[in-house]
Scaffold this motif. Structure first.
Motif, mmCIF file in Angstrom:
data_model
loop_
_atom_site.group_PDB
_atom_site.id
_atom_site.type_symbol
_atom_site.label_atom_id
_atom_site.label_comp_id
_atom_site.label_asym_id
_atom_site.label_seq_id
_atom_site.Cartn_x
_atom_site.Cartn_y
_atom_site.Cartn_z
ATOM 1 N N GLY A 63 0.826 -1.199 0.000
ATOM 2 C CA GLY A 63 0.000 0.000 0.000
ATOM 3 C C GLY A 63 0.855 1.241 0.000
ATOM 4 N N PRO A 64 0.230 2.417 -0.110
ATOM 5 C CA PRO A 64 0.972 3.684 -0.177
ATOM 6 C C PRO A 64 1.937 3.844 0.993
ATOM 7 C CG PRO A 64 -1.374 4.028 -0.577
ATOM 8 C CD PRO A 64 -1.222 2.615 -0.131
ATOM 9 N N GLY A 65 3.175 4.240 0.684
ATOM 10 C CA GLY A 65 4.156 4.471 1.721
ATOM 11 C C GLY A 65 4.689 3.227 2.390
ATOM 12 N N GLN A 66 4.243 2.052 1.954
ATOM 13 C CA GLN A 66 4.663 0.792 2.571
ATOM 14 C C GLN A 66 5.103 -0.187 1.490
ATOM 15 O OE1 GLN A 66 2.191 -0.251 6.288
ATOM 16 N NE2 GLN A 66 0.729 0.811 5.001
ATOM 17 N N ARG A 67 5.936 0.314 0.588
ATOM 18 C CA ARG A 67 6.410 -0.520 -0.514
ATOM 19 C C ARG A 67 7.878 -0.862 -0.312
ATOM 20 N NH1 ARG A 67 2.905 3.438 -3.381
ATOM 21 N NH2 ARG A 67 1.105 2.262 -4.135
ATOM 22 N N ARG A 68 8.216 -2.121 -0.562
ATOM 23 C CA ARG A 68 9.599 -2.580 -0.491
ATOM 24 C C ARG A 68 10.109 -2.709 -1.923
ATOM 25 N NH1 ARG A 68 12.270 -4.850 3.610
ATOM 26 N NH2 ARG A 68 10.342 -5.344 4.697
ATOM 27 N N VAL A 69 11.199 -2.008 -2.222
ATOM 28 C CA VAL A 69 11.739 -1.944 -3.569
ATOM 29 C C VAL A 69 13.045 -2.731 -3.629
ATOM 30 C CG1 VAL A 69 12.443 -0.405 -5.441
ATOM 31 C CG2 VAL A 69 10.736 0.370 -3.779
ATOM 32 N N SER A 70 13.199 -3.566 -4.659
ATOM 33 C CA SER A 70 14.458 -4.292 -4.829
ATOM 34 C C SER A 70 14.819 -4.338 -6.309
ATOM 35 C CB SER A 70 14.358 -5.719 -4.265
ATOM 36 O OG SER A 70 13.438 -6.499 -5.004
ATOM 37 N N LEU A 71 16.103 -4.455 -6.572
ATOM 38 C CA LEU A 71 16.627 -4.627 -7.921
ATOM 39 C C LEU A 71 17.591 -5.808 -7.924
ATOM 40 C CD1 LEU A 71 17.257 -0.937 -9.002
ATOM 41 C CD2 LEU A 71 16.031 -2.617 -10.393
ATOM 42 N N ARG A 72 17.494 -6.641 -8.939
ATOM 43 C CA ARG A 72 18.391 -7.772 -9.140
ATOM 44 C C ARG A 72 18.403 -8.751 -7.970
ATOM 45 N NH1 ARG A 72 23.620 -5.425 -12.564
ATOM 46 N NH2 ARG A 72 22.461 -5.149 -14.517
ATOM 47 N N GLY A 73 17.293 -8.867 -7.279
ATOM 48 C CA GLY A 73 17.188 -9.856 -6.224
ATOM 49 C C GLY A 73 17.839 -9.487 -4.916
ATOM 50 N N VAL A 74 18.357 -8.249 -4.800
ATOM 51 C CA VAL A 74 19.001 -7.813 -3.560
ATOM 52 C C VAL A 74 17.897 -7.292 -2.646
ATOM 53 C CG1 VAL A 74 20.759 -6.331 -2.547
ATOM 54 C CG2 VAL A 74 21.075 -7.240 -4.851
ATOM 55 N N GLN A 75 17.375 -8.176 -1.800
ATOM 56 C CA GLN A 75 16.192 -7.841 -1.024
ATOM 57 C C GLN A 75 16.176 -8.574 0.302
ATOM 58 O OE1 GLN A 75 11.946 -8.348 0.228
ATOM 59 N NE2 GLN A 75 13.347 -9.959 -0.290
ATOM 60 N N THR A 76 16.241 -7.801 1.406
ATOM 61 C CA THR A 76 15.999 -8.331 2.754
ATOM 62 C C THR A 76 15.517 -7.171 3.613
ATOM 63 O OG1 THR A 76 18.249 -7.872 3.541
ATOM 64 C CG2 THR A 76 17.841 -10.070 2.625
ATOM 65 N N SER A 77 15.207 -7.462 4.863
ATOM 66 C CA SER A 77 14.845 -6.409 5.812
ATOM 67 C C SER A 77 16.074 -5.567 6.141
ATOM 68 C CB SER A 77 14.288 -7.030 7.093
ATOM 69 O OG SER A 77 13.130 -7.791 6.821
ATOM 70 N N GLY A 78 15.822 -4.385 6.710
ATOM 71 C CA GLY A 78 16.906 -3.488 7.098
ATOM 72 C C GLY A 78 16.816 -2.177 6.348
#
Length: 767
Positions: free
Chosen positions: A100-115
């Motif tokens: 939802g708005p303001g709560q999007r997690r963006v990643s490129l090339r599979g580089v994605q975790t919390s933090g």
């Protein structure tokens, strides 16, 4: 019907106001030359003609030796793009977990975790940061402004550590806004649409550009409002369309040109969002929610910026001063988690201490009464983010034997967040106000960092470029917290203010070699580093060795080619890469499941290929294709026992599909001397992915692959500088889940997805 009529009245009044502004600007300009209208259905710029500033210097897109996707404002308008989730489908390897708005997690090339974020997001040269929250997960709350009156979007794939610094380890996204000009102009756009199973939605937005002092001062103003009724029904509360959404905002931009070689731009951007959670529970039904509480989300975001550029002839000096202030609040349903404590065993542990005697009948009745008195309840997270950044850089102009950029960067980011459990009304599910708090924790997080950077390109011949870059960084992070309303049920006693510091310094490197084999062929190779800061957890009961967590970093090795074929009727861009990622920041939970925290565990290797193709087979027709394959796997065990479903060698990184791609076709043709026909279709495929590392995890959820098709058809009225367009988004009404998760708590299987089929009409006019 009353609601529909009211929305139409609002739409009409807002459109009338914006049209009046536009006509006023046009009337004021009657003595000036009327600007030539660029049809919204005109063909998009060819890639060869797009100028980008990804290297901090002006370069042609096809002669920039990196994997970069540039979407012009024309393309965004023609495709109906309004936010980051809309344009992500055009970019290889760009992945959005949309909560939802303001709560999007963006990643490129599979580089994605919390933090901290793994992708840097910029509006012009201003970096925007997500709110850290109680779990130090700024990446999960990326700030997002409505996209209107945009010049272009540049998506830089692969780490951009030397020029863009921390949190660009997967890449960077730059939204370049249109600037004030010395011309009177304006535009107005409105839209109304209906979503299957939901209500109506609309938006109206307008822009006016006015030169105040000839060749000296000009201003540009943008206003917009967006509203949607929602399409998710809450079966527990018997409420329909609970995920409604409203955003109101705008920006004011001022350009001062005191001399021919000095430009000063000032801007203020504001957006206010009021919405409710768009999560639903697949086990209950498609677009059905079982939460016992309504989950509001509010966001008050502001960005202020002053950018000065001085052209010294052989070089240019640029100064960027920015300040971001974001106040947001979101909620999560805590009712089912609290309900999990309604057992005889939990009574024994709570009343008679762990391992004690079973509760008597009276104790059990009293304990159950206590648990029942707490629900329904929500965890409510109000907080604020204040972020000041300053960058100064000097870049050479033009192309010479040696081109260079040097600069310095400073950031001071302060986050405050409250985590509080509050009661809600049993019938409506609304959080009771004033808040009835039975647990509260306060966290303060400050990040201060300094950096110096430089990048230079040597051209030993006119066709060869050899680039090297370095960035030195130094950061200090301080985390403080206290608990002033205790909740012994979950092991959260009152705690006095405590503080933890974390600091680090180091360097990032980049090497690139390129060969312009011909006017239509470039080949390049890159080795580059990226990183993001570490920090410290403020979690109750966390052992001392897990309190701090360190930065993680990666190396990206890449080869690519940019080709113009068949007399440039086909533009083809290719890239292949390997990413070696070490010391990964991962999310864990305390044994009772009450608190999440960050730690470092494991390493990964990500291999992938990307392709983009732009085809212009005949006048008026453009075809675009993009696709990627990613294989993101762990190369070391995540050995930290506190990390839930810790990954092992060979496990896939969650939420990253192996395959994804898109295809688009845009066609324009004259119907008469006054009328043009426009048609556009976009197809997007996203492969399957998983929510957990471990295949054997009982909480692992598979997100099935899906396809989305959007279609737009309309006409452009050339003499009146207007256009009318019909559109259908999600034409085949696919259930497109982009995020899902599950835990041991009842009804914890939740998901977010694209909206069901949406049909509407869009009207635009320029002055």
């Amino acid at each position: 019907m009353r609601m529909i009529s009211a929305k139409i009245r609002v739409l009409g009044c807002t459109a009338t106001l914006a049209l009046s502004i536009g006509f006023a600007a046009a009337a004021h300009a009657q003595t000036a030359a009327r600007p030539t209208f660029t049809s919204v259905v005109a063909g998009s710029d060819e890639p060869d003609d797009i100028v980008v500033t990804a290297t901090r210097r002006d370069t042609s897109l096809q002669k920039t030796p990196m994997a970069i996707t540039a979407l012009t404002g024309q393309t965004l308008t023609n495709a109906g793009v309004t936010n980051i989730a809309d344009y992500a489908k055009f970019v290889p390897s760009l992945r959005i977990q949309d909560n939802g708005p303001g709560q999007r997690r963006v990643s490129l090339r599979g580089v994605q975790t919390s933090g901290e974020a793994t992708v840097g997001v910029y509006y012009d040269d201003t970096p925007v940061t997500g709110s850290v929250g109680v779990s130090s997960d700024a990446a999960g709350r990326t700030a997002d402004f409505t996209l209107f009156d945009v010049s272009r979007i540049e998506v830089l794939r692969g780490p951009q550590g030397t020029l863009y610094g921390a949190s660009s380890m997967g890449g960077a996204i730059r939204v370049i806004l249109n600037k004030p000009t010395q011309a009177y102009e304006g535009k107005i756009e409105s839209q109304i649409a209906g979503t299957k199973g939901g209500g109506l939605g609309y938006f109206v937005q307008g822009m006016v550009n006015v030169p105040l002092v000839t060749d000296l001062l000009a201003v540009r103003a943008v206003l917009y409002r967006r509203d949607a009724d929602g399409y998710i029904d809450n079966s527990f509360l018997n409420r329909k369309n609970v995920n409604d959404y409203t955003a109101t905002g705008g920006r004011l931009m001022v350009r001062l040109t005191p001399s021919s070689n000095l430009t000063i731009d000032g801007s203020a951007m504001v957006e206010n969002t009021d919405a409710f959670s768009a999560s639903w529970n697949p086990a209950v039904g498609n677009y059905k929610s079982a939460t016992q509480v309504m989950l509001p989300y509010t966001d008050r975001s502001q960005i202020y910026n002053v950018t000065g550029k001085l052209d010294l002839g052989s070089a240019s000096v640029t100064s960027i001063t920015s300040y971001q202030h974001r106040r947001s609040a979101y909620a999560a349903d805590d009712s089912y988690y609290i309900g999990s404590y309604r057992t005889a065993a939990k009574c024994s542990a709570y009343v008679n201490a762990s391992g004690g005697a079973p509760c008597s009948a009276g104790q059990l009745t009293s304990y159950y009464g206590y648990i029942d008195s707490l629900t329904p309840a929500a965890i409510y997270y109000p907080g604020s983010t204040k972020d000041f950044t300053q960058e100064v850089r000097i870049s050479s102009n033009g192309t010479h034997l040696f081109d260079w950029t040097i600069g310095g960067f400073y950031q001071n980011r302060k986050n405050e967040v409250t985590s509080e459990d509050v009661r809600a009304d049993k019938m409506s599910g609304d959080i009771i106000t004033p808040n009835q708090i039975f647990y509260r924790r306060e966290i303060f997080d400050q990040l201060e960092q300094y950096a110096a950077f430089g990048e230079g390109t040597l051209h030993p011949t006119s066709t060869i470029g050899l680039t090297a870059g370095i960035r030195y960084f130094n950061y200090n992070k301080t985390v403080q917290g206290f608990t002033d309303v205790a909740w012994t049920l979950i092991g959260a006693p009152a705690r006095a203010l405590s503080s933890v510091d974390s600091s680090e310094s180091g360097t990032l490197l980049k090497f690139n070699a390129s060969w312009q084999a011909s006017a239509d062929m470039m080949i390049y190779a890159t080795a580059s580093q990226g990183f993001r800061p570490g920090g410290a957890n403020q979690v109750i009961g966390l052992s001392a060795d897990l309190t701090p967590y360190r930065s993680d970093s990666l190396w990206n090795y890449e080869v690519g080619a940019k080709l113009g074929l068949f007399d440039r009727k086909l533009t083809l861009n290719l890239a292949a890469y390997q990413i070696d990622w070490t010391n990964i920041q991962v999310s864990g939970r305390t044994p009772n499941g009450a608190f999440s925290f960050l730690s470092n565990a494991g390493a990964a290797r990500i291999r992938g290929v990307e392709a983009e193709a732009f085809v212009r087979p005949t006048r008026g027709l453009q075809l675009t294709f993009s696709g990627n394959y990613i294989d993101p796997r762990l190369t070391e065990d995540q050995v930290n026992a506190s990390v839930v479903a810790a990954g092992r060698v060979g496990d896939r990184i969650p939420y990253i599909p192996n395959w994804s791609g898109s295809a688009g076709a845009e066609y324009t043709a004259p119907l008469s001397s006054r009328l043009d026909f426009f048609a556009r279709a976009d197809f997007n495929y996203v492969g399957s992915s998983f929510s957990e590392f471990r295949p054997a995890s009982v909480y692992r959820v598979k997100m099935a692959g899906y396809s989305l098709t959007n279609v737009r058809v309309g006409v452009d009225l050339k003499e009146s500088d207007a256009g009318v367009y019909l559109f259908v988004n999600n034409l085949f009404d696919a259930v497109a889940i982009n995020r899902a998760s599950q835990s041991s708590t009842a009804n914890s299987y939740s998901a977010t997805s694209a909206a069901p089929r949406t049909i509407g009409i869009n009207v635009r006019k320029s002055f």
